[in-house]
Design a protein around this motif. Sequence first.
Motif, PDB file in Angstrom:
ATOM      1  N   ILE A 185       0.869  -1.110   0.236  1.00  0.00           N
ATOM      2  CA  ILE A 185      -0.082   0.158   0.064  1.00  0.00           C
ATOM      3  C   ILE A 185       0.886   1.281  -0.032  1.00  0.00           C
ATOM      4  CG2 ILE A 185      -1.679   1.317   1.384  1.00  0.00           C
ATOM      5  CD1 ILE A 185      -2.895  -1.217   0.156  1.00  0.00           C
ATOM      6  N   GLU A 186       0.518   2.189  -0.701  1.00  0.00           N
ATOM      7  CA  GLU A 186       1.447   3.465  -1.051  1.00  0.00           C
ATOM      8  C   GLU A 186       2.748   3.039  -1.363  1.00  0.00           C
ATOM      9  OE1 GLU A 186       0.364   5.568   2.828  1.00  0.00           O
ATOM     10  OE2 GLU A 186      -1.498   6.323   2.032  1.00  0.00           O
ATOM     11  N   PRO A 187       2.971   2.698  -2.421  1.00  0.00           N
ATOM     12  CA  PRO A 187       4.374   2.339  -2.721  1.00  0.00           C
ATOM     13  C   PRO A 187       5.231   3.575  -2.982  1.00  0.00           C
ATOM     14  CG  PRO A 187       2.957   2.198  -4.666  1.00  0.00           C
ATOM     15  CD  PRO A 187       2.059   2.474  -3.451  1.00  0.00           C
ATOM     16  N   GLU A 188       4.776   4.792  -3.118  1.00  0.00           N
ATOM     17  CA  GLU A 188       5.681   6.012  -3.185  1.00  0.00           C
ATOM     18  C   GLU A 188       6.494   6.165  -1.945  1.00  0.00           C
ATOM     19  OE1 GLU A 188       1.352   7.413  -2.451  1.00  0.00           O
ATOM     20  OE2 GLU A 188       2.207   5.864  -3.300  1.00  0.00           O
ATOM     21  N   HIS A 189       6.051   5.613  -0.866  1.00  0.00           N
ATOM     22  CA  HIS A 189       6.587   5.536   0.606  1.00  0.00           C
ATOM     23  C   HIS A 189       7.795   4.546   0.563  1.00  0.00           C
ATOM     24  CE1 HIS A 189       3.853   8.550   1.524  1.00  0.00           C
ATOM     25  NE2 HIS A 189       2.955   7.707   1.881  1.00  0.00           N
ATOM     26  N   ARG A 190       8.038   3.742  -0.666  1.00  0.00           N
ATOM     27  CA  ARG A 190       8.904   2.405  -0.277  1.00  0.00           C
ATOM     28  C   ARG A 190      10.157   2.620  -1.536  1.00  0.00           C
ATOM     29  NH1 ARG A 190       7.746   2.873   4.019  1.00  0.00           N
ATOM     30  NH2 ARG A 190       6.667   1.732   5.100  1.00  0.00           N
ATOM     31  N   ILE A 191       9.517   3.319  -2.409  1.00  0.00           N
ATOM     32  CA  ILE A 191      10.272   3.541  -3.711  1.00  0.00           C
ATOM     33  C   ILE A 191      12.002   3.879  -3.586  1.00  0.00           C
ATOM     34  CG2 ILE A 191      10.955   4.716  -5.786  1.00  0.00           C
ATOM     35  CD1 ILE A 191       7.658   5.175  -6.218  1.00  0.00           C
ATOM     36  N   SER A 192      12.020   4.818  -2.691  1.00  0.00           N
ATOM     37  CA  SER A 192      13.442   5.187  -2.392  1.00  0.00           C
ATOM     38  C   SER A 192      14.324   4.087  -1.614  1.00  0.00           C
ATOM     39  CB  SER A 192      13.682   6.476  -1.457  1.00  0.00           C
ATOM     40  OG  SER A 192      12.922   6.286  -0.371  1.00  0.00           O
ATOM     41  N   ASP A 193      13.855   3.232  -0.849  1.00  0.00           N
ATOM     42  CA  ASP A 193      14.313   2.401  -0.138  1.00  0.00           C
ATOM     43  C   ASP A 193      14.723   1.116  -1.075  1.00  0.00           C
ATOM     44  OD1 ASP A 193      13.855   3.301   2.364  1.00  0.00           O
ATOM     45  OD2 ASP A 193      11.989   2.078   2.684  1.00  0.00           O
ATOM     46  N   PHE A 194      13.959   0.905  -2.238  1.00  0.00           N
ATOM     47  CA  PHE A 194      14.315  -0.152  -3.335  1.00  0.00           C
ATOM     48  C   PHE A 194      15.482   0.259  -4.191  1.00  0.00           C
ATOM     49  CE2 PHE A 194      10.959  -2.216  -0.912  1.00  0.00           C
ATOM     50  CZ  PHE A 194      11.258  -3.542  -0.857  1.00  0.00           C
ATOM     51  N   ILE A 195      15.465   1.603  -4.509  1.00  0.00           N
ATOM     52  CA  ILE A 195      16.318   2.435  -5.430  1.00  0.00           C
ATOM     53  C   ILE A 195      17.543   2.262  -4.775  1.00  0.00           C
ATOM     54  CG2 ILE A 195      17.008   4.482  -6.138  1.00  0.00           C
ATOM     55  CD1 ILE A 195      14.287   5.191  -6.486  1.00  0.00           C
ATOM     56  N   LYS A 196      17.817   2.662  -3.398  1.00  0.00           N
ATOM     57  CA  LYS A 196      19.161   2.319  -2.781  1.00  0.00           C
ATOM     58  C   LYS A 196      19.549   1.035  -2.757  1.00  0.00           C
ATOM     59  CE  LYS A 196      18.194   6.435  -0.127  1.00  0.00           C
ATOM     60  NZ  LYS A 196      17.893   7.085   1.584  1.00  0.00           N
ATOM     61  N   ALA A 197      18.537  -0.113  -2.663  1.00  0.00           N
ATOM     62  CA  ALA A 197      18.931  -1.503  -2.561  1.00  0.00           C
ATOM     63  C   ALA A 197      19.691  -1.847  -3.868  1.00  0.00           C
ATOM     64  CB  ALA A 197      17.599  -2.053  -2.181  1.00  0.00           C
ATOM     65  N   GLY A 198      19.167  -1.208  -5.079  1.00  0.00           N
ATOM     66  CA  GLY A 198      19.617  -1.615  -6.100  1.00  0.00           C
ATOM     67  C   GLY A 198      18.759  -2.268  -7.399  1.00  0.00           C
ATOM     68  N   ALA A 199      17.553  -1.807  -7.082  1.00  0.00           N
ATOM     69  CA  ALA A 199      16.080  -2.223  -8.081  1.00  0.00           C
ATOM     70  C   ALA A 199      16.398  -1.516  -9.285  1.00  0.00           C
ATOM     71  CB  ALA A 199      15.104  -1.980  -7.612  1.00  0.00           C
ATOM     72  N   ASP A 200      16.499  -2.475 -10.622  1.00  0.00           N
ATOM     73  CA  ASP A 200      16.414  -1.760 -11.954  1.00  0.00           C
ATOM     74  C   ASP A 200      14.949  -1.498 -12.372  1.00  0.00           C
ATOM     75  OD1 ASP A 200      19.324  -2.140 -12.050  1.00  0.00           O
ATOM     76  OD2 ASP A 200      18.934  -4.397 -12.263  1.00  0.00           O
ATOM     77  N   ILE A 201      14.063  -2.466 -12.040  1.00  0.00           N
ATOM     78  CA  ILE A 201      12.526  -2.380 -12.238  1.00  0.00           C
ATOM     79  C   ILE A 201      11.949  -2.184 -11.029  1.00  0.00           C
ATOM     80  CG2 ILE A 201      10.770  -3.295 -13.710  1.00  0.00           C
ATOM     81  CD1 ILE A 201      12.534  -5.032 -15.233  1.00  0.00           C
ATOM     82  N   ILE A 202      10.878  -1.381 -11.049  1.00  0.00           N
ATOM     83  CA  ILE A 202       9.958  -1.284  -9.787  1.00  0.00           C
ATOM     84  C   ILE A 202       8.783  -1.146 -10.480  1.00  0.00           C
ATOM     85  CG2 ILE A 202       9.112   0.225  -7.749  1.00  0.00           C
ATOM     86  CD1 ILE A 202      12.088   1.001  -7.422  1.00  0.00           C
ATOM     87  N   SER A 203       7.750  -1.992 -10.172  1.00  0.00           N
ATOM     88  CA  SER A 203       6.509  -2.110 -10.682  1.00  0.00           C
ATOM     89  C   SER A 203       5.534  -2.156  -9.638  1.00  0.00           C
ATOM     90  CB  SER A 203       6.168  -3.659 -11.227  1.00  0.00           C
ATOM     91  OG  SER A 203       6.972  -3.870 -12.189  1.00  0.00           O
ATOM     92  N   VAL A 204       4.407  -1.429  -9.649  1.00  0.00           N
ATOM     93  CA  VAL A 204       3.310  -1.019  -8.735  1.00  0.00           C
ATOM     94  C   VAL A 204       1.948  -1.408  -8.927  1.00  0.00           C
ATOM     95  CG1 VAL A 204       4.923   0.795  -7.663  1.00  0.00           C
ATOM     96  CG2 VAL A 204       3.024   1.472  -9.355  1.00  0.00           C
ATOM     97  N   HIS A 205       0.902  -1.681  -7.922  1.00  0.00           N
ATOM     98  CA  HIS A 205      -0.203  -2.041  -8.166  1.00  0.00           C
ATOM     99  C   HIS A 205      -1.032  -0.632  -8.417  1.00  0.00           C
ATOM    100  CE1 HIS A 205      -0.419  -6.208  -7.333  1.00  0.00           C
ATOM    101  NE2 HIS A 205       0.675  -6.008  -6.814  1.00  0.00           N
ATOM    102  N   PRO A 206      -1.773  -0.330  -9.464  1.00  0.00           N
ATOM    103  CA  PRO A 206      -2.767   0.895  -9.411  1.00  0.00           C
ATOM    104  C   PRO A 206      -3.674   1.124  -8.448  1.00  0.00           C
ATOM    105  CG  PRO A 206      -2.610  -0.173 -11.903  1.00  0.00           C
ATOM    106  CD  PRO A 206      -2.001  -1.112 -10.479  1.00  0.00           C
ATOM    107  N   GLU A 207      -4.062   0.085  -7.950  1.00  0.00           N
ATOM    108  CA  GLU A 207      -5.015   0.136  -6.746  1.00  0.00           C
ATOM    109  C   GLU A 207      -4.263   0.491  -5.378  1.00  0.00           C
ATOM    110  OE1 GLU A 207      -6.151  -3.274  -9.430  1.00  0.00           O
ATOM    111  OE2 GLU A 207      -4.190  -2.779  -8.414  1.00  0.00           O
TER     112      GLU A 207
END
Length: 367
Positions: free
Chosen positions: A216-238
């Motif tokens: 829920i509310e993936p915008e609050h977790r994006i920076s964590d996974f960017i720093k972890a090294g994610a290349d693709i980040i997919s989210v649910h529209p809902e």
Amino acid sequence: APIIYPNLAWAGIPAAHSPDRLRPLSLRWKTISMHQPLLSRPQTPFRSSSSASSRWKIIAVGVACSIVGLLGTTRLHRRGDGAAADLSLALRASEPRMMTRSNGLIGSVPKFRSLTRSEGPERLAIRCGASLRPNVEKVKAGKGTGKVVVSPSVAKANFLYLGEELSSAVRGGAEWLHFSIQDGRMVPKISFGAPVVAACRDAFPDTVFDVKLGVIEPEHRISDFIKAGADIISVHPEATLQLPAVINKIKDAGCSPGVVINPGTSLSTIEHIIEDIDVVVIMLVNPGWGGPKYMKEAVAKIKGLKMMCAAKGVPTPWIEVDGGVSAKNANELLEAGATALVAGGSVFTADNKAVAIDALKGATQMV
């Protein structure tokens, strides 16, 4: 005697000045405890004396602060598009000091208006035009080419031997690794978080890390996974109220954005942002619930997505299918137009992961 309340919000404290420089002024203010009832708090934090000269001194202090603040912010604004301002902001972003509008850092340079304290210099480097990571470039270059990749789901690996499991999958031909993040709310199960992604990043530098945020509310977790090294980040529209803003945040961070389409989610939810998406994940099952596989619906969505992109004249994103993909149903999905297969159990439960991946690629050759 009249009470004067100078509005220091209009004064503006220039970035070059420390709050300590204003200590003589701040000492005139009486401390107000936030635990006191509102009506019992002192209502005269800045009382002037009866003499006219004291009143004019107080007014002069406020005017002087305003002039100094305007000069400081104007000077920084004039350098806003230059390398010197970029470097200055990057250095100040790493200082252990709160950045607010009052010190002239935020608001005076529109280019960095979305910068937050937690994003730090890495975000600034991306905003200044830093190149994409090689793995992200590979993802973007592969859009619309028809190439097919296998992305074993890390959640299905044996975590007691996680390094060995992932190494076997990569040696066996897996170009992507799929990290399914589940928060117990958007998806009923709880999986793992950014530390697991970060622990794997250095061991597999050339492998695309495909992160699916079932939160829920993936915008609050994006920076964590960017720093972890994610290349693709997919989210649910809902999962978010502002899907386009979340997609832009992922793009701005230098990652490939993706959207997850559940069995009950319509393709119309992404039609307005399809040109900004690099990956669309079509779910065969409801995430975390298992149950029946919605093959017919998934095949129809794959074909519909290709038609949507053709009608808009944009490259078709990677069409990834997740939720029980195996060699038995891979051919049907590939014939419909799928280009990325998330195969969890069929890879990690196999005695020979290379053979399992080859079986999926064997289906690929039939397309």
